[in-house]
Design a protein around this motif. Structure first.
Motif, PDB file in Angstrom:
ATOM      1  N   LEU A 152      34.812  77.163  62.920  1.00 44.38           N
ATOM      2  CA  LEU A 152      36.100  76.469  62.926  1.00 44.38           C
ATOM      3  C   LEU A 152      37.264  77.423  63.123  1.00 44.38           C
ATOM      4  N   GLY A 153      37.026  78.723  62.934  1.00 42.04           N
ATOM      5  CA  GLY A 153      38.127  79.669  63.048  1.00 42.04           C
ATOM      6  C   GLY A 153      38.983  79.716  61.803  1.00 42.04           C
ATOM      7  N   VAL A 154      38.354  79.515  60.655  1.00 36.09           N
ATOM      8  CA  VAL A 154      39.076  79.556  59.388  1.00 36.09           C
ATOM      9  C   VAL A 154      39.123  81.005  58.911  1.00 36.09           C
ATOM     10  N   PRO A 155      40.296  81.524  58.567  1.00 35.49           N
ATOM     11  CA  PRO A 155      40.377  82.902  58.077  1.00 35.49           C
ATOM     12  C   PRO A 155      39.649  83.045  56.747  1.00 35.49           C
ATOM     13  N   ASP A 156      39.465  84.289  56.350  1.00 37.24           N
ATOM     14  CA  ASP A 156      38.787  84.547  55.080  1.00 37.24           C
ATOM     15  C   ASP A 156      39.469  83.778  53.958  1.00 37.24           C
ATOM     16  N   ILE A 157      38.676  82.990  53.237  1.00 34.39           N
ATOM     17  CA  ILE A 157      39.216  82.255  52.099  1.00 34.39           C
ATOM     18  C   ILE A 157      38.359  82.555  50.871  1.00 34.39           C
ATOM     19  N   ASP A 158      38.891  82.226  49.750  1.00 35.37           N
ATOM     20  CA  ASP A 158      38.236  82.495  48.476  1.00 35.37           C
ATOM     21  C   ASP A 158      36.972  81.619  48.365  1.00 35.37           C
TER      22      ASP A 158
END
Length: 395
Positions: A152-158
């Motif tokens: 999805l192209g989601v940046p690094d998340i917790d």
């Protein structure tokens, strides 16, 4: 007669740990039952379809609608997140699925194969030297989570934060925690889509969904984008987490089948299908509602009532599968309903299968003496997702 599923099993916890004896008793009586569904947010009632043929028919019956708004009901998920494939009916469902399917293609999924293998190998590199681990935390969760975020192209998340919110959504405990999880996810997704819309378009799936336009000029609205991002992020990893967890647990509790798979790795594809049939990750469908009085398997469901289609129960129906409680990786398991059936068949099934096959093959190769390290615990509540919060293993 209304059947209390928790009482039938001897308690809610007992039902969540092993619902199959309850489903077997119900199938012996008939394919459809009015039930009281256990849950810490308070028990609620619905019609539960437990027979394979009745379930297959219900999954394609247009009189059973997915949008609660169609009957004037409020829905927390739709109001806070937005519409998506699991809360839409024809023709809107077809429109949304067409817009997503044009980007969520088999070719795009197949291109992920080397990356799925690389992520799996890196996770096992970190896990194997330790000699024991919680398989959910070490492999089953991070693999599909990283894959879907990258897709999805989601940046690094917790990861801890997202795992907490996702679990609350698919296995809700009810009350303020469930509401807060939807609010937090909605805020995160709104900002993510806004940032994607402002930045230079990438080749990720979410960027493609933002800019995709059908031949007639149709495109996803901001709320539809948020709903689809929610569905892809949450469903895009939860299914695989529990396919891997439940599948490995089935192998480790059936040593003859584990030995057969080790001796002949070509059985892997069939083994994964048997894992899906025997103890799949989605126990029941999301809710449908009867738009009018509907006959299902000889039982009349009144207009307006909620309906759950028992995917797990259908997989253990002896009328469809011989010796259904036996775990047999050489079985012809095709035709199971683990990913649904009909217009709402899971769009991400090819990705889940790819991840499941890759993870299990690599795990068995790297850990030749893999075994359970105690009993699985903390079974997920609710009737949607089937799995445990932890799966302790050693090697």
């Amino acid at each position: 007669m209304t059947v209390d599923l928790g009482e039938y099993a001897g308690g809610d916890d007992e039902f969540f740990a092993d619902p199959y004896p309850v489903y077997e008793r119900l199938r012996a009586i008939g394919p459809v039952h009015h039930v009281r569904v256990p849950g810490s947010g308070g028990a609620y009632e619905a019609w539960l379809v437990v027979g394979h043929e009745a379930a297959r028919a219900a999954l394609t019956d247009s009189r059973l609608v997915k949008s609660p708004a169609a009957l004037g009901y409020e829905n927390l998920e739709s109001s806070l997140i937005g519409p998506h494939l699991l809360t839409a009916d024809a023709p809107e469902h077809g429109r949304l699925r067409k817009l997503v399917a044009r980007e969520f293609t088999p070719r795009r999924i197949e291109r992920l194969r080397p990356r799925v293998q690389k992520i799996t190998d890196e996770l096992l590199d970190a896990m194997v030297p330790r000699g024991r681990a919680d398989l959910i935390e070490a492999l089953a969760f991070p693999l599909p989570f990283v894959v879907i975020c990258e897709l999805l192209g989601v940046p690094d998340i917790d990861r801890v934060m997202f795992r907490r919110l996702s679990t609350q959504v698919v296995a809700p405990t009810g009350g303020e925690e469930e509401y807060a999880a939807f609010v937090e996810l909605a805020g995160f997704l709104t900002e993510l889509i806004a940032e994607k819309s402002r930045s230079t378009p990438g080749d990720d799936l979410l960027s493609a969904l933002i800019r995709t336009t059908a031949e007639d000029g149709d495109r996803l609205s901001p709320t539809e984008l948020r709903g689809m991002a929610f569905l892809l992020l949450v469903a895009g990893h939860e299914t695989t987490v529990n396919l891997i967890g439940n599948g490995v647990r089935a192998l480790l509790t059936h040593p003859d089948q584990l030995a057969a798979l080790r001796a002949d790795p070509s059985l892997l594809d069939g083994a994964v299908e048997e894992m899906l049939r025997y103890d799949g990750p989605v126990e029941n469908s999301t809710y449908r509602w009867a738009a009018e009085a509907v006959d299902i398997g000889g039982t009349t469901v009144p207009a307006g009532d909620a309906v759950l289609v028992g995917l797990a129960s259908a997989g253990r129906d002896g009328r469809r599968h011989a010796a259904p409680d036996d775990f047999d990786i050489r079985r012809e398991s095709r035709g199971h309903l683990a990913f649904g059936h009909g217009p709402h068949f899971c769009l991400g099934a090819p990705l889940a299968r790819l991840e499941g096959r890759t993870a299990i093959a690599a795990l068995l190769e790297r850990c030749p003496d893999l075994a359970l390290d105690g009993e699985p615990d903390a079974w997920l509540p609710g009737l949607l997702i089937r799995g445990t919060r932890r799966l302790p293993v050693r090697w």
